[in-house]
Design a protein around this motif. Sequence first.
Motif, PDB file in Angstrom:
ATOM      1  N   ILE A   2       0.842  -1.205   0.000  1.00 30.77           N
ATOM      2  CA  ILE A   2       0.000   0.000   0.000  1.00 30.77           C
ATOM      3  C   ILE A   2       0.870   1.245   0.000  1.00 30.77           C
ATOM      4  O   ILE A   2       0.617   2.217  -0.725  1.00 30.77           O
ATOM      5  CB  ILE A   2      -0.944  -0.001   1.220  1.00 30.77           C
ATOM      6  N   GLY A   3       1.920   1.228   0.818  1.00 29.02           N
ATOM      7  CA  GLY A   3       2.844   2.357   0.859  1.00 29.02           C
ATOM      8  C   GLY A   3       3.549   2.578  -0.467  1.00 29.02           C
ATOM      9  O   GLY A   3       3.714   3.720  -0.921  1.00 29.02           O
ATOM     10  N   LEU A   4       3.965   1.493  -1.119  1.00 29.63           N
ATOM     11  CA  LEU A   4       4.631   1.600  -2.424  1.00 29.63           C
ATOM     12  C   LEU A   4       3.683   2.166  -3.479  1.00 29.63           C
ATOM     13  O   LEU A   4       4.100   2.948  -4.345  1.00 29.63           O
ATOM     14  CB  LEU A   4       5.167   0.230  -2.858  1.00 29.63           C
ATOM     15  N   LEU A   5       2.407   1.777  -3.402  1.00 28.78           N
ATOM     16  CA  LEU A   5       1.412   2.343  -4.317  1.00 28.78           C
ATOM     17  C   LEU A   5       1.288   3.847  -4.092  1.00 28.78           C
ATOM     18  O   LEU A   5       1.222   4.630  -5.057  1.00 28.78           O
ATOM     19  CB  LEU A   5       0.059   1.660  -4.100  1.00 28.78           C
ATOM     20  N   GLY A   6       1.270   4.250  -2.828  1.00 31.91           N
ATOM     21  CA  GLY A   6       1.200   5.677  -2.517  1.00 31.91           C
ATOM     22  C   GLY A   6       2.409   6.438  -3.020  1.00 31.91           C
ATOM     23  O   GLY A   6       2.282   7.561  -3.529  1.00 31.91           O
ATOM     24  N   VAL A   7       3.603   5.840  -2.892  1.00 28.05           N
ATOM     25  CA  VAL A   7       4.831   6.476  -3.393  1.00 28.05           C
ATOM     26  C   VAL A   7       4.749   6.646  -4.903  1.00 28.05           C
ATOM     27  O   VAL A   7       5.097   7.705  -5.449  1.00 28.05           O
ATOM     28  CB  VAL A   7       6.071   5.635  -3.008  1.00 28.05           C
ATOM     29  N   TRP A   8       4.277   5.600  -5.603  1.00 26.45           N
ATOM     30  CA  TRP A   8       4.173   5.665  -7.075  1.00 26.45           C
ATOM     31  C   TRP A   8       3.198   6.756  -7.501  1.00 26.45           C
ATOM     32  O   TRP A   8       3.480   7.525  -8.429  1.00 26.45           O
ATOM     33  CB  TRP A   8       3.717   4.306  -7.602  1.00 26.45           C
ATOM     34  N   LEU A   9       2.063   6.845  -6.828  1.00 24.49           N
ATOM     35  CA  LEU A   9       1.078   7.871  -7.170  1.00 24.49           C
ATOM     36  C   LEU A   9       1.625   9.275  -6.904  1.00 24.49           C
ATOM     37  O   LEU A   9       1.446  10.193  -7.711  1.00 24.49           O
ATOM     38  CB  LEU A   9      -0.206   7.663  -6.360  1.00 24.49           C
ATOM     39  N   THR A  10       2.311   9.442  -5.782  1.00 24.32           N
ATOM     40  CA  THR A  10       2.847  10.758  -5.431  1.00 24.32           C
ATOM     41  C   THR A  10       3.977  11.166  -6.359  1.00 24.32           C
ATOM     42  O   THR A  10       4.145  12.357  -6.665  1.00 24.32           O
ATOM     43  CB  THR A  10       3.340  10.759  -3.968  1.00 24.32           C
ATOM     44  N   TRP A  11       4.767  10.203  -6.815  1.00 24.72           N
ATOM     45  CA  TRP A  11       5.882  10.491  -7.720  1.00 24.72           C
ATOM     46  C   TRP A  11       5.398  11.140  -9.010  1.00 24.72           C
ATOM     47  O   TRP A  11       6.122  11.902  -9.644  1.00 24.72           O
ATOM     48  CB  TRP A  11       6.634   9.195  -8.025  1.00 24.72           C
ATOM     49  N   ARG A  12       4.145  10.842  -9.367  1.00 22.07           N
ATOM     50  CA  ARG A  12       3.588  11.370 -10.617  1.00 22.07           C
ATOM     51  C   ARG A  12       2.901  12.726 -10.414  1.00 22.07           C
ATOM     52  O   ARG A  12       2.367  13.302 -11.354  1.00 22.07           O
ATOM     53  CB  ARG A  12       2.588  10.366 -11.191  1.00 22.07           C
ATOM     54  N   VAL A  13       2.899  13.211  -9.169  1.00 20.83           N
ATOM     55  CA  VAL A  13       2.326  14.528  -8.869  1.00 20.83           C
ATOM     56  C   VAL A  13       3.390  15.593  -9.092  1.00 20.83           C
ATOM     57  O   VAL A  13       4.563  15.403  -8.759  1.00 20.83           O
ATOM     58  CB  VAL A  13       1.822  14.575  -7.407  1.00 20.83           C
ATOM     59  N   ALA A  14       2.993  16.708  -9.668  1.00 21.65           N
ATOM     60  CA  ALA A  14       3.936  17.790  -9.942  1.00 21.65           C
ATOM     61  C   ALA A  14       4.534  18.329  -8.648  1.00 21.65           C
ATOM     62  O   ALA A  14       3.876  18.367  -7.613  1.00 21.65           O
ATOM     63  CB  ALA A  14       3.232  18.923 -10.694  1.00 21.65           C
ATOM     64  N   ARG A  15       5.806  18.736  -8.727  1.00 24.77           N
ATOM     65  CA  ARG A  15       6.466  19.303  -7.554  1.00 24.77           C
ATOM     66  C   ARG A  15       5.813  20.622  -7.169  1.00 24.77           C
ATOM     67  O   ARG A  15       5.438  21.414  -8.028  1.00 24.77           O
ATOM     68  CB  ARG A  15       7.953  19.558  -7.851  1.00 24.77           C
ATOM     69  N   ASP A  16       5.677  20.826  -5.875  1.00 24.25           N
ATOM     70  CA  ASP A  16       5.138  22.092  -5.396  1.00 24.25           C
ATOM     71  C   ASP A  16       6.283  23.009  -4.994  1.00 24.25           C
ATOM     72  O   ASP A  16       7.383  22.554  -4.709  1.00 24.25           O
ATOM     73  CB  ASP A  16       4.200  21.869  -4.200  1.00 24.25           C
ATOM     74  N   LYS A  17       6.005  24.290  -4.988  1.00 26.60           N
ATOM     75  CA  LYS A  17       7.021  25.261  -4.593  1.00 26.60           C
ATOM     76  C   LYS A  17       6.983  25.439  -3.080  1.00 26.60           C
ATOM     77  O   LYS A  17       5.931  25.370  -2.459  1.00 26.60           O
ATOM     78  CB  LYS A  17       6.761  26.608  -5.277  1.00 26.60           C
ATOM     79  N   SER A  18       8.156  25.686  -2.510  1.00 29.64           N
ATOM     80  CA  SER A  18       8.200  25.969  -1.084  1.00 29.64           C
ATOM     81  C   SER A  18       7.580  27.332  -0.831  1.00 29.64           C
ATOM     82  O   SER A  18       7.513  28.175  -1.722  1.00 29.64           O
ATOM     83  CB  SER A  18       9.646  25.946  -0.569  1.00 29.64           C
ATOM     84  N   GLU A  19       7.121  27.549   0.386  1.00 26.19           N
ATOM     85  CA  GLU A  19       6.454  28.787   0.728  1.00 26.19           C
ATOM     86  C   GLU A  19       7.414  29.966   0.628  1.00 26.19           C
ATOM     87  O   GLU A  19       8.594  29.860   0.958  1.00 26.19           O
ATOM     88  CB  GLU A  19       5.893  28.719   2.160  1.00 26.19           C
TER      89      GLU A  19
END
Length: 452
Positions: free
Chosen positions: A174-191
């Motif tokens: 389940i954790g590996l699935l979450g990592v894979w999904l998050t890896w495909r999310v665009a990087r966010d900028k720091s505040e």
Amino acid sequence: MKNQSLSQRRVLAATSISYIVVILDTSIVNVALERISNALHTHISGLQWVVNAYTLAFACLLLSGGTLGDRWGARNIYLAGLALFTAASALCGFAPDLTILTIARVLQGVGAALLVPCSLTLINHAYPDPGERAVAFGVWASCGGAAMAAGPLVGGLLINMFGWRSIFLANVPIGLLGVWLTWRVARDKSEAQIRHLDLSGQLSLIVALGSLITVLIEGPVLGWQSLPILIGIAVSIASGGLFLVIESLRDQPMLPLSFFGNGLFSGSVVVTMVSALIFYGLVFMLSLYFQQVRNYSALQTGLSFLPLTAMVTFGSMISSRLTKKYGPRWPVAVALGLYATGFFGLLPVTADSPYWMIALPLPVIGLAAGLITPAATTALMGTVEKSRAGVAAGVQNSSRQTGASIGVAIFGALSVAIHPFNASMHTAMWIAAVISLAALLIWWLTAISNHR
């Protein structure tokens, strides 16, 4: 627009999946206590550490998790937290002894403290529309509520089929699935306006809470007047005082003490902590009761918790509607009254009592737990500006995990210090009922002062 929608779904799926396993691990381990005790040759104090190592690390580092996300990007810290949580789960599953299992549970808690606040930030960034964002947060929170309700039953099924190590190893895919999904999310900028990490405050908080929990767990074993326990008490008091001094002098404290100038904020934090203390303390004690006194299997234990956990979900579902209609004051007050009623209902229970005597008060307690969190959250968030909502939410979540750790430590200490087990359970139910009524009084006074 289509790409944005796809990205939003990825963010929501990734954060919801990770939140499920994080919340599962606060309750699922309780149904494995007897199996872990036999496999690793440990007693109640060792089992307390298995449960508390996770919630303690979670509570101590939760306030800093959001700050790290602001500095280095929520996606990066979220990924690091999820990867650490997943690796630590694997280590738990293969732990050869109690020491390694406890260390792995600490690492799980560190991972959870990094990913939970950053998951909220990711959802906040992914859904700019307030209406869509509210729905997304609702889905995320519902996943957590369902995970808590299903934890004991899921744990019982896994242990019954595959053994106690499976409750940790199940997190890995389940954790590996979450990592894979998050890896495909665009990087966010720091505040743009970066908060500084409060290292001295963080260290003093870890020492204060860590020494407090150590004293509560080891006190009945070593003796309350033994030198290590007396030193632990002194260290906890001194480091707790130092933490408050540090936070009062910081320009950007991890725990803004100014929040507590508002009575409703303070009351919300108190009832959140008390609710977690008595609820998770009860879950720990009932787990021992079912498995060691009544000799239930892990699956039977999980099924026995259903009247409690199912009502938590129901209470969470109706709490928002009640709060919207009546405000948070009455739902929280009713919930604390229900807590006391439920604990008084458990007082006649003995080793030979029929199960229905236990099952009848459990839905009352579960309903109380479900009602309190959304209502107290609404009250707390209404006392701070939107720009400080993230810090306020972190304070509440940290108070909940702290309460859970203290509850397991206190109820476990009673189990060790008072014999037979029925007597310790009877004492614990009295304490829980009295604490509930005391919290009700505090809540009513703080809510009235704010209402005026």
